[in-house]
Design an enzyme around this catalytic site. Structure first.
Site, PDB file in Angstrom:
ATOM      1  N   CYS A  73       0.754  -1.139   0.150  1.00 43.96           N
ATOM      2  CA  CYS A  73      -0.194  -0.061   0.064  1.00 43.96           C
ATOM      3  C   CYS A  73       0.942   1.061   0.053  1.00 43.96           C
ATOM      4  O   CYS A  73       0.722   2.134  -0.920  1.00 43.96           O
ATOM      5  CB  CYS A  73      -1.178  -0.002   1.504  1.00 43.96           C
ATOM      6  SG  CYS A  73      -1.918   1.542   1.329  1.00 43.96           S
ATOM      7  N   CYS A 116      -5.112  -1.877   8.120  1.00 41.01           N
ATOM      8  CA  CYS A 116      -5.987  -1.039   8.378  1.00 41.01           C
ATOM      9  C   CYS A 116      -7.437  -1.878   8.006  1.00 41.01           C
ATOM     10  O   CYS A 116      -8.376  -1.680   8.639  1.00 41.01           O
ATOM     11  CB  CYS A 116      -6.053   0.339   7.920  1.00 41.01           C
ATOM     12  SG  CYS A 116      -6.114   0.580   6.036  1.00 41.01           S
TER      13      CYS A 116
END
Length: 419
Positions: free
Chosen positions: A170, A266
């Protein structure tokens, strides 16, 4: 002239904003609940307007897809997570700063989405920090793109028997690509984030470097960043420690000064990764736990719930401690053995070297110490011959190479061997 619409729902209430925009200026607006009229404002100015939370959410949803601003020397886009690190990065970039938050996909069945760095609550905290300082804030919503680029490969990696690190994927590609593209649209010279890392010249080119505080250094997580982008990136916190950051936020009166750390991965929304995988395609399936000779020692309910180096939760007893050595996706088997059998001296990785390097310090897991290694370039990656054995090397994890504090190479472990 374009029309932009945004709405938001929370607690059974609903708010909507409709904008008519010519160039980068709002010529007409229907936006109840805001603290001032938007008519005649630029999109940049409108992003600074506060009001009721729901109305601000609706305005953010209207502005995000169309936001742009004329270039302004010295203006910085600041990636805002809703936490203290990005808030202090914003302080450093003010008054020529534009806050931007990515709202990313979260598992709706996760137990604690509020702690995620991209949750709706984090977006609100980020926006409130910006508005308190009189600065604009923009929310981008690439949730589906994030799910395709990060979450799906995470699940597929475990299905292949790997131990992928989604945060590196990411940060090193998806997140910074989105943020740098926004910085260009927002007329910004550079992008600032609250990461604890540094950018400096090494052997004639800009490279990522470790943060000054070894306890907070995030260079491993950022190692996939292409050096060609570094001239447009700024890490204002790279020379300090976490407590200095919190103290700076407190002196500025920021509400996020003592906010808890955001969680890793997350999109798990506070859940265990095994439970997440079970909900997203990797159903429990009984298989065998075997030793190095193939002797069956016990059973498990899914090879993907185990990773090299794991000691607890194996579910078998033996005269001496056993560790997970590897897993076999095709056979749905988990191979275990003594700690010495975890030792790996040769590692292959797909990736790239940022400078020519023969020797480097290789970091093969986030919490593991770096190991000195000889580096051999290969098509599409590199091979490492480690001076000392590394333990718990796992396919899918990042292999990050350092020369001093400089990141000189980055890849993904594809294979590891004893010799």
């Amino acid at each position: 002239m374009i029309e932009a619409f945004g709405d938001s729902t929370r607690g059974g209430e609903w708010a909507a904003v409709r904008l008519f925009v010519d160039g980068d200026r709002i010529v007409e607006a229907d936006a109840p609940g805001l603290e001032r009229s938007l008519q005649g404002l630029t999109l940049l100015e409108a992003a600074s307007v506060g009001g009721d939370t729901l109305a601000c959410d609706a305005l953010a949803n209207a502005l995000g897809p169309i936001f742009r601003a004329e270039p302004s020397p010295g203006r910085a886009a600041v990636a805002m997570s809703g936490g203290v690190d990005s808030a202090v990065a914003l302080l450093r970039a003010a008054p020529q700063a534009v806050g931007v938050t990515l709202r990313l996909w979260l598992d709706p069945e996760g137990p604690d989405a509020e702690r995620a760095c991209c949750s709706p609550e984090a977006v609100i905290a980020a926006r409130e920090t910006c508005h308190r300082l009189g600065l604009p804030h923009v929310t981008l919503d690439p949730r589906e793109e994030f799910r395709r680029a990060i979450v799906t490969p995470f699940v597929r990696g475990y299905a292949r028997g790997e131990t992928p690190n989604p945060c590196i994927r990411c940060n090193g590609s998806f997140r910074f690509a989105e943020l740098l593209a926004f910085a260009r649209r927002a007329g910004c010279d550079r992008l600032a984030t609250g990461h604890y890392a540094r950018i400096d010249e090494h052997r004639g080119r800009l490279l990522l470097h470790r943060g000054a505080d070894p306890q907070k250094d995030q260079s491993y997580m950022l190692a996939r960043l292409d050096p060609k982008h570094l001239e447009r990136i700024w890490f204002p916190l790279g020379e300090q420690d976490k407590e200095s950051t919190r103290s700076e936020a407190e002196r500025a009166g920021l509400a996020v000064a003592r906010r808890a750390e955001s969680q890793e991965a997350c999109f798990l929304a506070g859940d265990d990764y095994r439970a997440f995988l079970a909900r997203h395609g990797l159903a429990p399936q009984a298989g065998e736990v075997v030793d190095e000779q193939g002797l069956v020692l016990g059973t498990h309910d899914g090879f993907w719930g185990f990773t090299p180096g794991q000691r607890k939760g194996i579910g078998v007893s033996a005269a001496r401690p056993l560790y997970v050595l590897d897993s076999d996706a095709q056979a749905n088997a988990v191979i275990v053995g003594p700690r010495e059998s975890l030792a790996r001296r040769r590692v292959a990785a797909s990736g790239r070297l940022f400078v020519d390097v023969d020797r480097a310090e290789a970091k093969l897991r986030y919490r593991s110490p770096a190991v000195a290694a000889h580096v051999s370039p290969k098509p599409g990656g590199f091979e490492l011959s480690l001076d000392e054995p590394a333990y718990g090397v796992a396919r899918g994890q990042a292999a990050v190479l350092y020369e001093g504090d400089a990141v000189v190479g980055s890849g993904v472990v594809s294979a590891a061997g004893c010799n």
